[in-house]
Design a protein around this motif. Sequence first.
Motif, PDB file in Angstrom:
ATOM      1  N   PRO A  27       0.782  -1.232   0.000  1.00  0.00           N
ATOM      2  CA  PRO A  27       0.000   0.000   0.000  1.00  0.00           C
ATOM      3  C   PRO A  27       0.816   1.285   0.000  1.00  0.00           C
ATOM      4  O   PRO A  27       0.254   2.364  -0.203  1.00  0.00           O
ATOM      5  CB  PRO A  27      -0.805  -0.107   1.296  1.00  0.00           C
ATOM      6  N   LEU A  28       2.139   1.210   0.205  1.00  0.00           N
ATOM      7  CA  LEU A  28       2.918   2.434   0.396  1.00  0.00           C
ATOM      8  C   LEU A  28       3.987   2.660  -0.665  1.00  0.00           C
ATOM      9  O   LEU A  28       4.097   3.756  -1.215  1.00  0.00           O
ATOM     10  CB  LEU A  28       3.575   2.427   1.785  1.00  0.00           C
ATOM     11  N   LEU A  29       4.810   1.650  -0.966  1.00  0.00           N
ATOM     12  CA  LEU A  29       5.937   1.824  -1.885  1.00  0.00           C
ATOM     13  C   LEU A  29       5.459   1.764  -3.331  1.00  0.00           C
ATOM     14  O   LEU A  29       4.882   0.762  -3.761  1.00  0.00           O
ATOM     15  CB  LEU A  29       6.991   0.744  -1.636  1.00  0.00           C
ATOM     16  N   GLY A  30       5.712   2.836  -4.065  1.00  0.00           N
ATOM     17  CA  GLY A  30       5.293   2.884  -5.459  1.00  0.00           C
ATOM     18  C   GLY A  30       6.317   3.532  -6.354  1.00  0.00           C
ATOM     19  O   GLY A  30       7.152   4.325  -5.915  1.00  0.00           O
ATOM     20  N   VAL A  31       6.249   3.189  -7.637  1.00  0.00           N
ATOM     21  CA  VAL A  31       7.155   3.700  -8.659  1.00  0.00           C
ATOM     22  C   VAL A  31       6.328   4.204  -9.831  1.00  0.00           C
ATOM     23  O   VAL A  31       5.333   3.572 -10.218  1.00  0.00           O
ATOM     24  CB  VAL A  31       8.128   2.601  -9.132  1.00  0.00           C
ATOM     25  N   ALA A  32       6.717   5.331 -10.385  1.00  0.00           N
ATOM     26  CA  ALA A  32       6.107   5.864 -11.602  1.00  0.00           C
ATOM     27  C   ALA A  32       7.197   6.052 -12.638  1.00  0.00           C
ATOM     28  O   ALA A  32       8.275   6.571 -12.331  1.00  0.00           O
ATOM     29  CB  ALA A  32       5.412   7.195 -11.327  1.00  0.00           C
ATOM     30  N   VAL A  33       6.941   5.622 -13.881  1.00  0.00           N
ATOM     31  CA  VAL A  33       7.884   5.847 -14.974  1.00  0.00           C
ATOM     32  C   VAL A  33       7.133   6.429 -16.166  1.00  0.00           C
ATOM     33  O   VAL A  33       5.929   6.284 -16.301  1.00  0.00           O
ATOM     34  CB  VAL A  33       8.622   4.553 -15.390  1.00  0.00           C
ATOM     35  N   GLY A  34       7.880   7.100 -17.025  1.00  0.00           N
ATOM     36  CA  GLY A  34       7.283   7.708 -18.209  1.00  0.00           C
ATOM     37  C   GLY A  34       8.309   8.523 -18.951  1.00  0.00           C
ATOM     38  O   GLY A  34       9.389   8.038 -19.267  1.00  0.00           O
ATOM     39  N   GLY A  35       7.955   9.785 -19.198  1.00  0.00           N
ATOM     40  CA  GLY A  35       8.793  10.659 -19.995  1.00  0.00           C
ATOM     41  C   GLY A  35       8.013  11.191 -21.171  1.00  0.00           C
ATOM     42  O   GLY A  35       6.798  11.396 -21.092  1.00  0.00           O
ATOM     43  N   ASP A  36       8.711  11.382 -22.280  1.00  0.00           N
ATOM     44  CA  ASP A  36       8.104  11.901 -23.506  1.00  0.00           C
ATOM     45  C   ASP A  36       8.261  10.853 -24.601  1.00  0.00           C
ATOM     46  O   ASP A  36       9.377  10.514 -24.990  1.00  0.00           O
ATOM     47  CB  ASP A  36       8.803  13.199 -23.911  1.00  0.00           C
TER      48      ASP A  36
END
Length: 365
Positions: A253-262
């Motif tokens: 419920p707590l540790l998260g990762v977001a990835v992306g960019g252009d």
Amino acid sequence: MKTLRIAALAAGVLLSTVQLSPAQAVSTTNGGGHAPSYGWELKPTGSESRFRGLAAVSKDVAWVGGSAGQVLRTTDGGSSWENVSPPGAEALQFRDVEAFDAKRAVILAIGPGEDSRVYRTVDGGKSWTETFRNTEPTAFYDCLDFNDNRHGLALSDPVDGKFRIAATSDGGKSWQLQPTAGMPAALPGEFAFAASGTCLVAGPGRTAWFATGGGDRPRVFRTSDGGRTWKVADSPMASGAAAGIFSLAFRGPLLGVAVGGDFLQPDAADRAASVTYDGGRTWQLVPADKAPKGYRSGSAFVPGTLATVAAVGPSGSDVSLDGGRSWTQFYSGSFDSVECAGHGLKAACWASGAAGAVGRLAVTR
């Protein structure tokens, strides 16, 4: 318009994806001499579809969905693939697959209006039932996910200024549009990316998160009541007409990762990743020198580890051993999606992408 952005996404990464050479998997060690080595064991499908939809069930079972309405399934670790595409779906783009086992799966077709549909099978794809068809011309469904075998959510781009959520409590047999009173207003130009089926992810209990781009800043929405009410947090990552958060992954419920960019700059790592330690309430930017080595469209935590995360995109694959704070590239080929599942010796991570590409993660310790 969202349709034009999706077309641009396909065209913008074409030059990098056509360079994929399925026979040229590369793996490198991350860190010191005792760190594991990661590489993709490529599993030819015999298809030319682009598989952005992916469901990992175990090291033996995986499903992929993609362009030209194609859905494939393997039950032998990718040694062979069965075409289980729904009949009459050749004009659809399947961008998300959620599978519970070798028999039961739910797939999402994306697009404006009635192009957004959900199908369900309980017999390994021998037959499919259409369980949802969007009738709102301005809606565009991007991704879906399940908390468990019964409860799931599907996300649409804003309608009348707010993101739209459809929910199921019977494993995808039926879907109900949720009231928008508990949904924060969308920013001008804000939308979600249908790039890998991970713009929305479900967590433990009734938690879920979805990520956006397109506006003046990317944001992450979170719910703890199964999609009835949402709170939203700004992200320090890049945003714009072709930029934002493309994928979320959570460990608990707590540790998260977001990835992306252009996606129009697949080799650029400017503001391409962030991490959260409080369930998405706040996000910390990963510096460019520690971020994935380019735009990334998919991410997933590796089973059997506390904080190992894999990310994929058109210019390569990266791994983080510290919950997303730093990344090392281990593969230079192209994938769009990555999913992990299973327990113990049955656990596995799978990746999929252009020209029928599918791989299963190989870890050497």
